[in-house]
Design a protein around this motif. Structure first.
Motif, PDB file in Angstrom:
ATOM      1  N   CYS A   1       0.835  -1.205   0.000  1.00 32.16           N
ATOM      2  CA  CYS A   1       0.000   0.000   0.000  1.00 32.16           C
ATOM      3  C   CYS A   1       0.869   1.254   0.000  1.00 32.16           C
ATOM      4  N   LEU A   2       1.910   1.272   0.837  1.00 31.16           N
ATOM      5  CA  LEU A   2       2.772   2.449   0.894  1.00 31.16           C
ATOM      6  C   LEU A   2       3.588   2.605  -0.380  1.00 31.16           C
ATOM      7  N   LEU A   3       3.989   1.495  -0.999  1.00 28.14           N
ATOM      8  CA  LEU A   3       4.656   1.593  -2.304  1.00 28.14           C
ATOM      9  C   LEU A   3       3.740   2.296  -3.308  1.00 28.14           C
ATOM     10  N   GLY A   4       2.460   1.913  -3.294  1.00 25.80           N
ATOM     11  CA  GLY A   4       1.508   2.563  -4.191  1.00 25.80           C
ATOM     12  C   GLY A   4       1.349   4.044  -3.893  1.00 25.80           C
TER      13      GLY A   4
ATOM     14  N   GLN B   1      -2.988  -5.969 -11.403  1.00 23.57           N
ATOM     15  CA  GLN B   1      -2.618  -5.916  -9.996  1.00 23.57           C
ATOM     16  C   GLN B   1      -1.405  -5.012  -9.812  1.00 23.57           C
ATOM     17  N   PHE B   2      -1.309  -4.464  -8.613  1.00 23.66           N
ATOM     18  CA  PHE B   2      -0.102  -3.767  -8.203  1.00 23.66           C
ATOM     19  C   PHE B   2       0.719  -4.777  -7.427  1.00 23.66           C
ATOM     20  N   THR B   3       1.886  -5.124  -7.922  1.00 26.71           N
ATOM     21  CA  THR B   3       2.660  -6.230  -7.374  1.00 26.71           C
ATOM     22  C   THR B   3       3.390  -5.832  -6.095  1.00 26.71           C
ATOM     23  N   ASN B   4       3.830  -6.842  -5.356  1.00 30.38           N
ATOM     24  CA  ASN B   4       4.641  -6.581  -4.168  1.00 30.38           C
ATOM     25  C   ASN B   4       5.949  -5.890  -4.525  1.00 30.38           C
TER      26      ASN B   4
END
Length: 407
Positions: A22-25, A354-357
């Motif tokens: 979430c914080l990466l996003g 998707q937004f990946t890890n």
């Protein structure tokens, strides 16, 4: 309004990996300058150490999403307070859309689209809700039916700070479930204006938690029962409460039976889950509503990212190239470069996003398959034509140029 007016509050318990993603996003939002306040358990606090000094980090010792949100409000310095769940990721233009909406000085709160696990279909669209907790799909451009208020989805909502100063914070008797709905009703009944912001898009994954497994099988219904009792005691009449409780028990029983048919539950587990629901309903009847006014932050505004990220890079290829594409995406992201990756196989397979890890957006599916689920099951495209079409489709929310850099 500017990003320096916006604080984003993220509450997390038991999902450290999701919180980090979430914080990466949030770090890739198109314009720098927002503030991020994280209220997390011990595992979550460890997971976000890479962001130390760039976020306001608070401890959540006892899981209570309402109390944690109130703590986040008190720590935040922004005049606009947005909320997103730890298992969600915003599209890069999310904050821009929220702030543009609040350029209307009369607006008190907003919500926007929440996309589901496939990253394409709507999980929660424009909805209104009444004092019985009943949802109603609405046209966001039409007046809302009497007795209903615009529902503000907890994983994608924002308020002016003075809303909390006027109405109090989230009800701390609701540890989980209906907390956002209660707030929406209080805002609506106070005569404050709310809006649906179509461009403020969030992806929500429904990650595993203490209350459910990864595939959404419930582990406990206690909090659903408890919060329902608190909610109904505030917003419904006596005769209505009994009917709503009966409907809730019937709906949950049907849900569990459906899971049992899929071999996800056995009879004993079903019995215990229904007991947990009834125990929660009784517990909630004894709880006193608590909506304290969160204090205003005495600390300075802390920008999460100080420099606007570069324009996104588009990578694309076929399944046999995927490993190399992942390495390139990882390299670019580690250097601060946002990436949108498209992988098309020669099939009619439906697409997913998707937004990946690892911190990049990835869309994959068949070259001839549908993106939106209402499209034709088979479509003819060249690789380049399909890529151009998909880039155009997401350009507004991803911050991509329709004819931008593609590799």
């Amino acid at each position: 309004m500017t990003p320096a007016d916006l604080s984003v509050v993220v509450v997390s318990a038991g999902r450290p990996e999701a919180l980090h993603r979430c914080l990466l996003g949030l770090s890739q939002l198109r314009h720098a300058g927002i503030e991020v306040v994280v209220v997390a358990d011990g595992a979550g606090q460890q997971a976000v150490q890479a962001f130390a000094g760039r976020i306001k980090l608070l401890s959540q010792d006892i899981p209570n999403i309402s109390a944690a949100r109130n703590a986040g409000i008190a720590a935040a310095a922004g005049q606009i307070l947005a909320f997103i769940d730890d298992d969600a990721v915003p599209e890069p233009t999310w904050a821009d859309a929220v702030l543009e909406a609040f350029s209307d000085a009369e607006l008190a709160a907003v919500t926007g689209p929440v996309l589901g696990r496939n990253g394409i279909s709507m999980q929660w669209g424009p909805i209104a809700v009444n004092g019985l907790g009943k949802d109603l799909k609405i046209d966001p451009n039409q007046p809302i039916r009497d007795g209903y208020m615009r529902k503000l989805q907890g994983t994608n909502m924002a308020f002016r700070r003075d809303v909390f100063e006027r109405l109090g914070g989230f009800d701390e008797a609701m540890h989980f479930y209906l907390d956002d709905t209660d707030m929406a009703l209080r805002v609506g009944r106070a005569g404050l204006r709310t809006a649906w912001v179509a461009g403020a898009v969030v992806h929500h994954g429904f990650q595993a938690s203490a209350r459910r497994t990864e595939d959404r099988v419930p582990l406990s219904l206690f909090d659903i029962g408890a919060s329902t009792s608190v909610f109904l005691s505030k917003h419904a009449e006596g005769a209505e409460i009994s009917a709503v409780v009966r409907d809730l028990e019937a709906a949950q029983s049907s849900r569990l039976l459906a899971l049992a048919k899929r071999k996800k539950l056995n009879a004993e587990t079903m019995r215990k889950l229904m007991e947990s629901l009834r125990d929660g309903l009784l517990d909630g009847q004894e709880r006193a509503s608590s909506t304290p006014i969160p204090s205003h932050a005495s600390s300075a505004f802390v920008p999460f990212v100080r420099v606007d990220p570069p324009s996104p890079t588009v990578l694309s290829g076929r399944p046999f190239q995927r490993m190399g594409l992942h390495r390139e995406a990882e390299r670019l992201v580690s250097n601060g470069q946002p990436v949108s990756l498209f992988v098309f196989e020669p099939t009619p397979r439906k697409h997913k996003i998707q937004f990946t890890n690892g911190g990049w957006w990835e869309q994959y599916g068949g070259l001839y398959g549908p993106t939106d689920r209402g499209e034709a099951r088979f479509q003819m495209h060249s690789f380049r034509g399909r890529l151009d079409r998909e880039v155009r489709r997401i350009s507004a929310t991803r911050g991509l140029l329709p004819d931008g850099d593609t590799n």
